[in-house]
Scaffold this active site. Sequence first.
Site, mmCIF file in Angstrom:
data_model
loop_
_atom_site.group_PDB
_atom_site.id
_atom_site.type_symbol
_atom_site.label_atom_id
_atom_site.label_comp_id
_atom_site.label_asym_id
_atom_site.label_seq_id
_atom_site.Cartn_x
_atom_site.Cartn_y
_atom_site.Cartn_z
ATOM 1 C CE LYS A 106 -5.257 -5.321 6.691
ATOM 2 N NZ LYS A 106 -4.822 -6.659 7.144
ATOM 3 C CB CYS A 166 3.508 -5.509 17.730
ATOM 4 S SG CYS A 166 2.431 -4.076 17.877
ATOM 5 C CG HIS A 190 -0.353 -0.129 2.531
ATOM 6 N ND1 HIS A 190 0.516 0.805 3.057
ATOM 7 C CD2 HIS A 190 -0.477 -1.087 3.489
ATOM 8 C CE1 HIS A 190 0.901 0.457 4.263
ATOM 9 N NE2 HIS A 190 0.326 -0.704 4.559
ATOM 10 C CE LYS A 224 -4.630 3.889 12.944
ATOM 11 N NZ LYS A 224 -4.775 3.417 14.335
ATOM 12 C CG HIS A 252 -1.871 -4.173 15.846
ATOM 13 N ND1 HIS A 252 -0.591 -4.131 16.355
ATOM 14 C CD2 HIS A 252 -1.737 -4.363 14.515
ATOM 15 C CE1 HIS A 252 0.275 -4.294 15.372
ATOM 16 N NE2 HIS A 252 -0.389 -4.432 14.257
ATOM 17 C CB CYS A 297 -1.856 -3.806 20.901
ATOM 18 S SG CYS A 297 -0.615 -3.067 19.808
ATOM 19 C CG HIS A 329 3.982 -1.488 2.388
ATOM 20 N ND1 HIS A 329 2.730 -2.000 2.137
ATOM 21 C CD2 HIS A 329 4.331 -1.954 3.606
ATOM 22 C CE1 HIS A 329 2.346 -2.759 3.157
ATOM 23 N NE2 HIS A 329 3.303 -2.742 4.066
ATOM 24 C CB CYS A 371 1.102 -7.315 20.406
ATOM 25 S SG CYS A 371 0.113 -6.725 19.004
#
Length: 661
Positions: free
Chosen positions: A301, A129, A18, A298, A148, A145, A21, A126
């Site tokens: 998904k 992570c 995405h 933000k 996440h 977390c 990256h 986690c």
Amino acid sequence: MGRFYVTTPIYYVNDIPHVGHAYTTVIADAVRRFHQVVGDETYLLTGTDEHGQKIERKAEEEKTDPKSYVDRISTRFKDAWPKLDVVYDRFIRTTDPDHEAFVAELWKKIAANGDLYLGAYEGFYCVGCEGFKTDKELEQPGNVCVLHKKPVEKVKEPTYFFALKKYQERLLDLYERRPELIQPESRRNEVLSFVRAGLEDLSCSRTSFKWGIPVPGDPAHVMYVWFDALTNYRSALGHGELAKFWAPNAKVVHLVGKDILRFHTVYWPAFLLAAGYTEEELPSVVFAHGFLTIDGDKMSKALKNGVDPLKVAGELGADVLRYHLLRAVAFGQDGDFDHAALLERYNADLGKNVGNLLNRVLGLCAKNGLTAHPADDAATDEPLDAELDESFRALSAAAKNAWDELAPHVALENTMKLSSAGNAYVDRAAPWAEAKRGNGARVAKILSRLLRVLEGLSVMLWPAMPKKSDAMRAQLGLPPLAPAVGVAAWPDALPPVRAGLDLGPAGPLFPTFDDKAQKELLDRLVPKSEPAPAEAAPAAARPATADAEATPGVIGYDDFAKVDLRVGLVKTCEKVPKKDKLLRLTVDVGEPEPRTIVAGLALTFQPEALVGRRVVVVANLAPRDFGGKLVSHGMLLATGPSEALHLATIDEAVAPGSRLK
């Protein structure tokens, strides 16, 4: 000239590529290209991180084996980067046999040093992570977390511990002696605070899953995924010829996201020291960048608002995406990938600035019958020509330094300033007027200077936009840029006169998008986000719009959205004659030319104190005529009485023209 080794994180294969990256990878490629231009010998490493509990579970969900799963996802990353004109020297996978062998060798060295010992771990982990968590790192209630937003797992299992606590003071001494190791400064302070708070020995193996590199001599354990993953930076070079790219024989730069800074600046140097590496053999710089939001939200998904960089590149070209990623966000800070701002910046910086300069100069050459670069005798220079030469040297030096300091946004800002200086030179030198006077030698000098400015720009833009740069060079009659080791190609001063060199065919390099075209592009590119589920409102609650309409002085969101607030950079400022309160400013708001803004600031500020400041501009306010041909095209935000005003200002790293939300 020397050696330069730059790495991206190796991307975890639980997702497809995405824009986040792409952000890190494009910056790594651009910085590497800059070092090629200055003559350095370079190496770029990227790849995928393929072990761990999360991958094992993901493969189980898809009813396949872990290796088949990682083979499929890794290929997507490997195939993506060439489509963004990223040229890597190696794409490493943590399932590569040479990497696994190197990791096992590193483990043995640390064990032989007495820094690995068998024990039992009980605590929080986690899976998202792939990291161990302490109570203070989790949100309560529920041991959640913070990254996440999911509860972590409580684990209890045998483990090999790494004696991290032993290296606490040595790491702090390292940070003190080498402040440049962790950048930017704000991230360095975070790491210092974490280490000073006290380190605990680190669990470095797991027995509750099998998808990982077995611990040498104890295959019931697999290595902690970060012990495995971090080692890729060194394993990729091996012990042969490529080892010359490791410190101290090269500058080693790790580019990482801020969420994995601790692993790279605490665990990684400690692992290397424990394996017998000297401090001189540690990485040179770990630079942590911020997170990207998408059009103000933000990336999630749940919202389905992820941006496919290949789709954007397919619509606009890889170079346009690369330029926006490098220019729009101050590297090191959080930023927003704003689709509308991408098109606005394209039109302003590339279409109406660089592209306009190229079109104007080649058009003037054609109009004056020039099919080749004309001559230019420096002995006949006028002050205007010398001023352009000095601007070139200063802006080129500023851009060069910014690339070297890992500030691509600043490098490109200075590159655009040079293009603006070229456009201003066209207007001030007025070759059309010289042609009317029959001054052919002066026309030739002006156009020669401008062609040389364009040649310099083609080199300065090449790290960010290699294809467009070479296309520009083709129109100038120049070959594609081909950097060579040991050859400094960066234009520290105006390139030499190319008298007699044939010009190439001209054409629009950056055709601009009108409002209709922009709307059509945005319709195709902007993800169709799905709103997150909202809490049910009480039955008696009234619609927000009704409240806004009923409450005096309150506006709705639609009304507020009409206000175009932008970051402006004050270029010049002067007092308005016979107007005690007024100052006349020229302000760069990301458009081809600065705006004139008249503001009642004179009772508080001296004009010179405002030059260079970044301010907040209401950019879509109707022009206001103050009389005497004095018209203001915008308004600055401030508070307080006229004699004690406080301007709304913005961090200096934010690019002019950035929109506030």
